[in-house]
Structure formats: structure tokens, C-alpha cells
Design a protein around this motif. Structure first.
Motif, PDB file in Angstrom:
ATOM      1  N   CYS A 182       0.850  -1.188   0.000  1.00  0.00           N
ATOM      2  CA  CYS A 182       0.000   0.000   0.000  1.00  0.00           C
ATOM      3  C   CYS A 182       0.887   1.241   0.000  1.00  0.00           C
ATOM      4  N   SER A 183       0.613   2.181  -0.891  1.00  0.00           N
ATOM      5  CA  SER A 183       1.325   3.451  -0.946  1.00  0.00           C
ATOM      6  C   SER A 183       2.828   3.218  -1.085  1.00  0.00           C
ATOM      7  N   MET A 184       3.648   3.621  -0.117  1.00  0.00           N
ATOM      8  CA  MET A 184       5.084   3.374  -0.196  1.00  0.00           C
ATOM      9  C   MET A 184       5.386   1.891  -0.356  1.00  0.00           C
ATOM     10  N   ASP A 234      -3.515   1.775  -3.608  1.00  0.00           N
ATOM     11  CA  ASP A 234      -3.390   3.201  -3.322  1.00  0.00           C
ATOM     12  C   ASP A 234      -1.946   3.667  -3.473  1.00  0.00           C
ATOM     13  N   THR A 235      -1.398   3.384  -4.638  1.00  0.00           N
ATOM     14  CA  THR A 235      -0.015   3.731  -4.936  1.00  0.00           C
ATOM     15  C   THR A 235       0.074   4.235  -6.363  1.00  0.00           C
ATOM     16  N   ARG A 236       1.260   4.575  -6.797  1.00  0.00           N
ATOM     17  CA  ARG A 236       1.467   5.115  -8.144  1.00  0.00           C
ATOM     18  C   ARG A 236       2.714   4.499  -8.753  1.00  0.00           C
ATOM     19  N   ALA A 237       2.746   4.430 -10.083  1.00  0.00           N
ATOM     20  CA  ALA A 237       3.915   3.899 -10.769  1.00  0.00           C
ATOM     21  C   ALA A 237       4.827   5.001 -11.300  1.00  0.00           C
ATOM     22  N   ASP A 238       4.343   6.243 -11.325  1.00  0.00           N
ATOM     23  CA  ASP A 238       5.185   7.318 -11.844  1.00  0.00           C
ATOM     24  C   ASP A 238       6.071   7.891 -10.742  1.00  0.00           C
ATOM     25  N   ALA A 239       7.143   8.533 -11.152  1.00  0.00           N
ATOM     26  CA  ALA A 239       8.035   9.210 -10.207  1.00  0.00           C
ATOM     27  C   ALA A 239       7.390  10.512  -9.734  1.00  0.00           C
ATOM     28  N   ASP A 240       7.893  11.047  -8.637  1.00  0.00           N
ATOM     29  CA  ASP A 240       7.404  12.330  -8.139  1.00  0.00           C
ATOM     30  C   ASP A 240       7.681  13.444  -9.136  1.00  0.00           C
ATOM     31  N   THR A 246       8.945  14.631  15.001  1.00  0.00           N
ATOM     32  CA  THR A 246       7.686  14.522  14.258  1.00  0.00           C
ATOM     33  C   THR A 246       6.447  14.675  15.128  1.00  0.00           C
ATOM     34  N   GLU A 247       6.633  14.892  16.416  1.00  0.00           N
ATOM     35  CA  GLU A 247       5.491  14.889  17.323  1.00  0.00           C
ATOM     36  C   GLU A 247       4.465  15.946  16.934  1.00  0.00           C
ATOM     37  N   GLY A 248       3.222  15.510  16.799  1.00  0.00           N
ATOM     38  CA  GLY A 248       2.114  16.417  16.535  1.00  0.00           C
ATOM     39  C   GLY A 248       1.958  16.791  15.079  1.00  0.00           C
ATOM     40  N   TRP A 249       2.916  17.505  14.527  1.00  0.00           N
ATOM     41  CA  TRP A 249       2.718  18.096  13.198  1.00  0.00           C
ATOM     42  C   TRP A 249       2.629  17.067  12.085  1.00  0.00           C
ATOM     43  N   LEU A 250       3.404  15.971  12.155  1.00  0.00           N
ATOM     44  CA  LEU A 250       3.384  15.010  11.058  1.00  0.00           C
ATOM     45  C   LEU A 250       2.020  14.334  10.957  1.00  0.00           C
ATOM     46  N   ALA A 251       1.469  13.916  12.074  1.00  0.00           N
ATOM     47  CA  ALA A 251       0.140  13.304  12.056  1.00  0.00           C
ATOM     48  C   ALA A 251      -0.914  14.309  11.595  1.00  0.00           C
ATOM     49  N   ASP A 252      -0.852  15.512  12.119  1.00  0.00           N
ATOM     50  CA  ASP A 252      -1.832  16.533  11.735  1.00  0.00           C
ATOM     51  C   ASP A 252      -1.788  16.811  10.238  1.00  0.00           C
ATOM     52  N   ASN A 253      -0.579  16.861   9.685  1.00  0.00           N
ATOM     53  CA  ASN A 253      -0.437  17.130   8.251  1.00  0.00           C
ATOM     54  C   ASN A 253      -0.812  15.939   7.388  1.00  0.00           C
ATOM     55  N   SER A 254      -0.627  14.730   7.920  1.00  0.00           N
ATOM     56  CA  SER A 254      -0.801  13.517   7.110  1.00  0.00           C
ATOM     57  C   SER A 254      -2.222  12.978   7.091  1.00  0.00           C
ATOM     58  N   LEU A 255      -2.913  13.062   8.202  1.00  0.00           N
ATOM     59  CA  LEU A 255      -4.204  12.386   8.322  1.00  0.00           C
ATOM     60  C   LEU A 255      -5.228  12.797   7.266  1.00  0.00           C
ATOM     61  N   PRO A 256      -5.363  14.085   6.916  1.00  0.00           N
ATOM     62  CA  PRO A 256      -6.364  14.436   5.900  1.00  0.00           C
ATOM     63  C   PRO A 256      -6.126  13.760   4.555  1.00  0.00           C
ATOM     64  N   GLY A 257      -4.873  13.522   4.201  1.00  0.00           N
ATOM     65  CA  GLY A 257      -4.591  12.847   2.934  1.00  0.00           C
ATOM     66  C   GLY A 257      -4.650  11.342   3.028  1.00  0.00           C
ATOM     67  N   LEU A 258      -4.328  10.800   4.202  1.00  0.00           N
ATOM     68  CA  LEU A 258      -4.251   9.345   4.343  1.00  0.00           C
ATOM     69  C   LEU A 258      -5.610   8.682   4.474  1.00  0.00           C
ATOM     70  N   ASP A 267      -9.649   8.238  -1.979  1.00  0.00           N
ATOM     71  CA  ASP A 267      -8.206   8.477  -1.900  1.00  0.00           C
ATOM     72  C   ASP A 267      -7.868   9.799  -2.578  1.00  0.00           C
ATOM     73  N   GLY A 268      -7.439  10.782  -1.777  1.00  0.00           N
ATOM     74  CA  GLY A 268      -7.084  12.074  -2.327  1.00  0.00           C
ATOM     75  C   GLY A 268      -5.647  12.181  -2.785  1.00  0.00           C
ATOM     76  N   LEU A 269      -4.842  11.135  -2.526  1.00  0.00           N
ATOM     77  CA  LEU A 269      -3.427  11.161  -2.902  1.00  0.00           C
ATOM     78  C   LEU A 269      -3.146  10.385  -4.185  1.00  0.00           C
ATOM     79  N   THR A 270      -3.978   9.408  -4.490  1.00  0.00           N
ATOM     80  CA  THR A 270      -3.803   8.606  -5.701  1.00  0.00           C
ATOM     81  C   THR A 270      -4.941   8.888  -6.662  1.00  0.00           C
TER      82      THR A 270
END
Length: 256
Positions: free
Chosen positions: A83-85, A108-114, A134-146, A206-209
Motif C-alpha cells: 500500500c502506498s510506499m 493506493d499507490t502510483r507507478a510514476d516518479a514524483d 515529528t510529534e504532533g505536526w506530522l500526524a496533523d499534516n498527514s491524516l487528511p490525505g491518508l 483516496d485524495g493522494l492517488t
């Protein structure tokens, strides 16, 4: 490479998303372990797997880790997916050793490069993780997309579980993984050359793929099939373990 395994039967390797670890497969594992031997590794630098002092982040190194694990477990061939990565790593394994993959699924992944902007965003995240933790900010930033909108609104237990997974990842592993993903290659050539049975899954929310990415991967695989799971987002295996496992179980039956 730390891993968890359970069940008996044909081996199935599941590779986790970023920024999580093998625990994201617990629900799917419970559904599948009566049908196959489920192996879920923690990828380099995440969960309980160490970075091993590597200085040049690359998903090819993670693929090497997995191939070494399969050698240690005396598994010459497996059904493999992620999944993803985890999907990026599965495609790296396919590039290195396609003869070892008897079936492939990509969720929920992609075959193209960034693209340039995506790459810059990853590198900024890596630098911040190293400098601030990563405390706090990484989860806050990631959850809406994940997570899909339905999950965020109706499944607070899943939101809490994913937040906990993110918070427990080592900052240095987060940074390394982001740089490794930023450096990955386009893998459409690998998919076109793979003649084995293949399944592409995507959460409808899925908003990322983008849906076209999932469609293009399925069309590139000579024996590919696309399934869309309703009401879930980028972490479909966590958001709907039963629904995800049902699709995998059907696919595994077809590939027996």
C-alpha cells in the motif's frame, strides 16, 4: 528487517504505507491467515527495523532488505503487494527479481516518479523531521490525505489508531523514507513487463492517488485488474480490513 508472520499455506508478503509500519495490516492479517502464510515486514527505518547506517536513501535498498528476508525464510517465490510506499517497494522488487513474484497487488499507490513539487515537499518534510522531530505536526499534516472523508467523520477509532502509528515512527526513519521516495524511478516499464496475475486496488476517497493513476497501472499490467473500494481513502487496508481482505482473498483464489 523486523517482520511479523502468521498462518499457513502459500506465502503472501504485505508491505506497509508511509508513515506507518507492519501493524497497519493487523485487520487484514486476521482475515487472511487461515488461507495463507502472511508476512508483514517493517521497512527500513520504520517500526522495529533499523536504518543500518545507510547514507543514500533508496527504495532499492528496501527491496534488497526484503529479498534478503525471503532468502532467510527460504522462500524462493511469493505473492507480493503493498500500500502506498509499500507499492513503490513492491515495484522495486519486481524490477530486481521478477522471477520471485508469483502474483502482484498494488493498493493506493502510483507507478510514476514524483514531480518537482512533490519531491520538494518530501525533502522539506525530511528536513523538518530531522530538525524538529515529528510529534504532533506530522500526524496533523498527514491524516487528511491518508484517510477518506467517511473514515474521518465516522470512524474515530481508525483515526486515533493511525495517529498513534504515525506518532511512534522514528524521525530519522521518516526522513530517510521521504528522501528514498523522492528519489524513486518511474516503474511503468516494470509493470508492462510483468506477465503474472496482478490486482490494483484504490479507495474511492483516496485524495493522494488519482483514479487515472490506478487505471493506468491496471492497463499497463498484462494481466491486471482494477478494483475500487467505496467509502475509504489512501489507507484502505486500515479503513476497511474486511473489504480489503475480501478482494485479496478472491484474487488469491484466482491465482492458485
Amino acid at each position: 528487517m523486523h517482520y511479523i508472520e502468521s498462518g499457513t499455506g502459500p506465502p503472501l508478503v504485505l508491505l506497509h504505507a508511509f508513515p506507518a509500519d507492519a501493524r497497519m495490516w493487523r485487520g487484514v492479517r486476521a482475515e487472511l491467515e487461515q488461507h495463507c502464510r502472511v508476512i508483514t515486514p517493517d521497512q527500513r527505518g520504520l517500526g522495529h527495523s533499523p536504518l543500518n547506517g545507510s547514507t543514500a536513501p533508496s527504495l532499492d535498498l528496501v527491496a534488497d532488505d526484503l529479498l534478503a528476508l525471503l532468502d532467510r525464510l527460504e522462500l524462493p517465490r511469493v505473492r507480493l503487494g503493498g500500500c502506498s510506499m509499500g507499492g513503490y517497494v513492491a515495484m522495486s522488487v519486481l524490477r530486481k527479481a521478477p522471477e520471485r513474484v508469483t502474483g502482484l497487488f498494488l493498493a493506493d499507490t502510483r507507478a510514476d516518479a514524483d514531480g518537482e513539487q512533490q519531491r520538494e515537499n518530501r525533502l522539506r518534510t525530511a528536513e523538518r523531521a530531522e530538525n524538529e522531530g515529528t510529534e504532533g505536526w506530522l500526524a496533523d499534516n498527514s491524516l487528511p490525505g491518508l484517510l477518506g472523508e467517511t473514515t474521518r467523520q465516522q470512524r474515530t477509532d481508525v483515526v486515533d489508531a493511525v495517529r498513534e502509528l504515525i506518532e511512534e515512527q522514528p524521525p530519522e526513519g521518516v526522513a530517510w523514507a521521504q528522501r528514498a521516495m523522492a528519489a524513486r524511478r518511474d516503474s511503468y516499464d516494470v509493470l508492462r513487463d510483468y506477465a503474472g496475475p496482478a490486482l490494483v486496488l484504490r479507495g474511492a476517497e483516496d485524495g493522494l492517488t488519482p483514479p487515472e493513476s490506478a487505471r493506468d497501472m491496471a492497463l499497463s499490467l498484462p494481466n491486471g485488474r482494477l478494483v475500487t473500494l467505496p467509502g475509504v481513502g489512501h489507507l484502505a487496508p486500515l479503513e476497511t480490513p474486511s473489504g480489503f481482505a475480501n478482494e485479496l482473498r478472491e484474487w488469491l483464489t484466482e491465482t492458485d
